[in-house]
Design a protein around this motif. Structure first.
Motif, PDB file in Angstrom:
ATOM      1  N   GLY A   1      -3.413   1.995  -3.492  1.00 58.56           N
ATOM      2  CA  GLY A   1      -2.713   1.933  -2.215  1.00 58.56           C
ATOM      3  C   GLY A   1      -3.674   1.945  -1.043  1.00 58.56           C
TER       4      GLY A   1
ATOM      5  N   SER B   1       0.824  -1.203   0.000  1.00 59.42           N
ATOM      6  CA  SER B   1       0.000   0.000   0.000  1.00 59.42           C
ATOM      7  C   SER B   1       0.861   1.257   0.000  1.00 59.42           C
ATOM      8  CB  SER B   1      -0.953   0.002   1.195  1.00 59.42           C
ATOM      9  OG  SER B   1      -0.236   0.035   2.408  1.00 59.42           O
TER      10      SER B   1
ATOM     11  N   PHE C   1       2.310   1.826  -3.543  1.00 61.73           N
ATOM     12  CA  PHE C   1       1.368   2.433  -4.488  1.00 61.73           C
ATOM     13  C   PHE C   1       1.149   3.915  -4.184  1.00 61.73           C
ATOM     14  CE2 PHE C   1      -0.371  -1.896  -5.537  1.00 61.73           C
ATOM     15  CZ  PHE C   1      -0.117  -1.822  -6.887  1.00 61.73           C
TER      16      PHE C   1
END
Length: 64
Positions: free
Chosen positions: A58, A6, A9
């Motif tokens: 994300g 996450s 991203f």
């Protein structure tokens, strides 16, 4: 707990935003002079779309 995927991203989305905007600002005169069909607005929208997608991915990975 925040996972590496996450943050990767989200970080990539933020990098894309700032890098894309600075590159667009540097090439703005050449783009306007070329008379291309895809102007500054469409390119700016593309940068914002890619950024939103990456940050959204994300956030999705963070909560799922």
């Amino acid at each position: 707990m925040i996972y590496q995927g996450s943050t990767a991203f989200i970080g990539l989305g933020i990098y894309t935003f700032f890098s894309g905007r600075s590159q667009l600002r540097a090439q703005e005169a050449a783009i306007l002079k070329s008379g291309t069909r895809w102007g500054i607005g469409a390119r700016r929208l593309g940068i914002h779309g890619i950024t939103a997608t990456l940050v959204g991915l994300g956030v999705y990975r963070m909560v799922m």
